[in-house]
Design a protein around this motif. Sequence first.
Motif, PDB file in Angstrom:
ATOM      1  N   SER A 161       0.577  -0.876  -0.037  1.00 58.97           N
ATOM      2  CA  SER A 161       0.302   0.448  -0.459  1.00 58.97           C
ATOM      3  C   SER A 161       1.000   1.475  -0.012  1.00 58.97           C
ATOM      4  CB  SER A 161      -0.996  -0.029   1.219  1.00 58.97           C
ATOM      5  OG  SER A 161      -2.025  -0.938   1.531  1.00 58.97           O
ATOM      6  N   ASN A 204      -8.940  10.779  -8.821  1.00 60.39           N
ATOM      7  CA  ASN A 204      -8.693  10.204  -8.926  1.00 60.39           C
ATOM      8  C   ASN A 204      -8.959  10.378  -6.853  1.00 60.39           C
ATOM      9  OD1 ASN A 204      -6.563   9.140 -10.464  1.00 60.39           O
ATOM     10  ND2 ASN A 204      -5.218  10.612 -10.528  1.00 60.39           N
ATOM     11  N   ILE A 250     -10.184   7.299  -4.722  1.00 58.58           N
ATOM     12  CA  ILE A 250      -9.345   6.905  -3.590  1.00 58.58           C
ATOM     13  C   ILE A 250     -11.168   6.757  -2.934  1.00 58.58           C
ATOM     14  CG2 ILE A 250      -7.683   7.354  -2.069  1.00 58.58           C
ATOM     15  CD1 ILE A 250      -6.363   7.921  -4.810  1.00 58.58           C
ATOM     16  N   CYS A 290     -12.438   3.862  -3.042  1.00 56.32           N
ATOM     17  CA  CYS A 290     -11.979   2.856  -2.754  1.00 56.32           C
ATOM     18  C   CYS A 290     -11.956   2.440  -1.044  1.00 56.32           C
ATOM     19  CB  CYS A 290     -11.315   2.691  -3.751  1.00 56.32           C
ATOM     20  SG  CYS A 290     -10.612   2.723  -5.199  1.00 56.32           S
ATOM     21  N   ASN A 334      -7.837   0.138 -11.613  1.00 52.19           N
ATOM     22  CA  ASN A 334      -6.073  -0.084 -11.439  1.00 52.19           C
ATOM     23  C   ASN A 334      -6.483   0.061  -9.229  1.00 52.19           C
ATOM     24  OD1 ASN A 334      -4.037  -0.796 -12.360  1.00 52.19           O
ATOM     25  ND2 ASN A 334      -4.549   1.262 -13.796  1.00 52.19           N
ATOM     26  N   TYR A 335      -6.955   1.440  -8.555  1.00 52.49           N
ATOM     27  CA  TYR A 335      -7.178   1.935  -7.802  1.00 52.49           C
ATOM     28  C   TYR A 335      -8.398   0.915  -6.753  1.00 52.49           C
ATOM     29  CZ  TYR A 335      -4.212   5.941  -8.222  1.00 52.49           C
ATOM     30  OH  TYR A 335      -3.235   6.572  -8.132  1.00 52.49           O
ATOM     31  N   SER A 374      -7.037  -2.265  -7.017  1.00 54.12           N
ATOM     32  CA  SER A 374      -5.773  -2.952  -5.579  1.00 54.12           C
ATOM     33  C   SER A 374      -6.216  -2.602  -4.372  1.00 54.12           C
ATOM     34  CB  SER A 374      -4.458  -2.076  -5.959  1.00 54.12           C
ATOM     35  OG  SER A 374      -3.661  -1.595  -5.141  1.00 54.12           O
ATOM     36  N   TYR A 375      -7.199  -1.880  -3.891  1.00 52.10           N
ATOM     37  CA  TYR A 375      -7.804  -1.797  -2.684  1.00 52.10           C
ATOM     38  C   TYR A 375      -8.470  -2.816  -2.280  1.00 52.10           C
ATOM     39  CZ  TYR A 375      -6.538   2.816  -1.403  1.00 52.10           C
ATOM     40  OH  TYR A 375      -6.524   4.444  -0.898  1.00 52.10           O
TER      41      TYR A 375
END
Length: 466
Positions: free
Chosen positions: A253, A293, A297, A300, A388-389, A392-393
């Motif tokens: 992370s 973003n 985020i 996420c 992607n975010y 990944s989260y």
Amino acid sequence: MNEKRAVFESMPVPKALRMLAGPTIISQLINLIYNAVDAIFIGQTGDAYKTAAVTLAFTIFMMNIAIANLFGIGGGSLIARLAGKGHTEKAKGISSFSFWASIGAAALYSLVIWIFMDQILYGLGASENTIVFARQYVTFVIVIGDIPLIISLTAAHLLRNTGYARQAGFGLSGGGLLNIALDPLFMFVIFPKGMEVAGAAVATLLSNVISAIYLVAVIIRVSKHAPISISPRDMKSIVLKDTKEVFTVGTPSALLPGLFDVANIFLNAFMAMHGDLQLAAIGIVMRIDRLPNAINIGICQGSLPLIAYNYASGNHERMSEVVKTARIYGIVVSLLSLALFQLAPGVLCGAFMRQGTAGDPAMAQATIVFAIRFLRLRSLSSFFPMLNYSTSYNLQAVGDGRDTFIHAVVRILGLYIPIMYLMNVLFGSDGLAVCYAISEAISSIFVLWLFRRWKRSHVKMGQDRA
């Protein structure tokens, strides 16, 4: 606490996600605004060198996201999973460890920056025209103010993962709003002309201090009935193996924003080869590009505790619904932002650079022209960063540090930086602006494959596919 459990266990997913992600999105946006406000007010001087200096300093500033993610997301994800299993005391111990370890990391980082400041700034692409202003910003925000900054970010992560997203959002948002109010006061009233960058930095420092005090007070208050604590005594409930689990998720992370910071160093260095105006322009674009973003985020981060809790408790159907809902919200936000960036780039870029009598009008206009072109190219990435975010989260939430690590390395070292180098050789500054879109598109395909592979191995067959 029953109300908090309902958010994780029984509340309709869209409502639960809005409840946890809403305050986070607001705080992300306000922090985005107050970071942008520094650049906007500095841009009112019409001095592209000051704008370029803040762009360089911003790279150093963003490394703090890596530190906060290491302990805030690494610890927060584990706390949510422990809460899902009913291990409250151990969750408190992890919270305390994460809090104090983040302070130690912040102290070390500020010391390193203080000792090697000039070498780092010149290495990032500073010139004789920008180094003085970059020093001013870094000294106040990082060297002096890094500990309160990290406390704010880490405490917000820990609160969010225990269901206190509203309080976390208020703490970060309040600091951001205070910074917006203090910026013009310190830049144009208290500090003399020519010291606008230092004034903006001091305003940011003070706002971070007040935000940190508030968030620490909240943790102390709610720790009586929630799985969160900053008391060193609570660390007695954990062993070395537990702290290692923080780093299992926290390290990848932290790696992603850290690698993005490295990528931005390359981007700034490549762009600086084309000129200070191009460097200032890409700095403007990266701030504007943070809008989608920041929202995504926030989505996420709101979904992470829901996914972690339900995975740990065995409710895989609810977990999958959270994944899908968050992804849909993010794609909508991304496509709306793409339309805005393509249709109104001049308005957005012009807000960061004054074209009037202050400074050099011709230099300011040239910077805006570069920024408009760069924004249209960079925003072609559209919803790929969200994929992607989000994915990944999701991997972080379920404790899959290995695949999160692999994705981060491939995303930045395997794709973004090599594509950046190639596009710079082939197309110059325009190639640097568009390389992000290309690398994010390829990376999103890769990480979706990683997550589907994880689900096949860990989630029972017959569940809805994310």
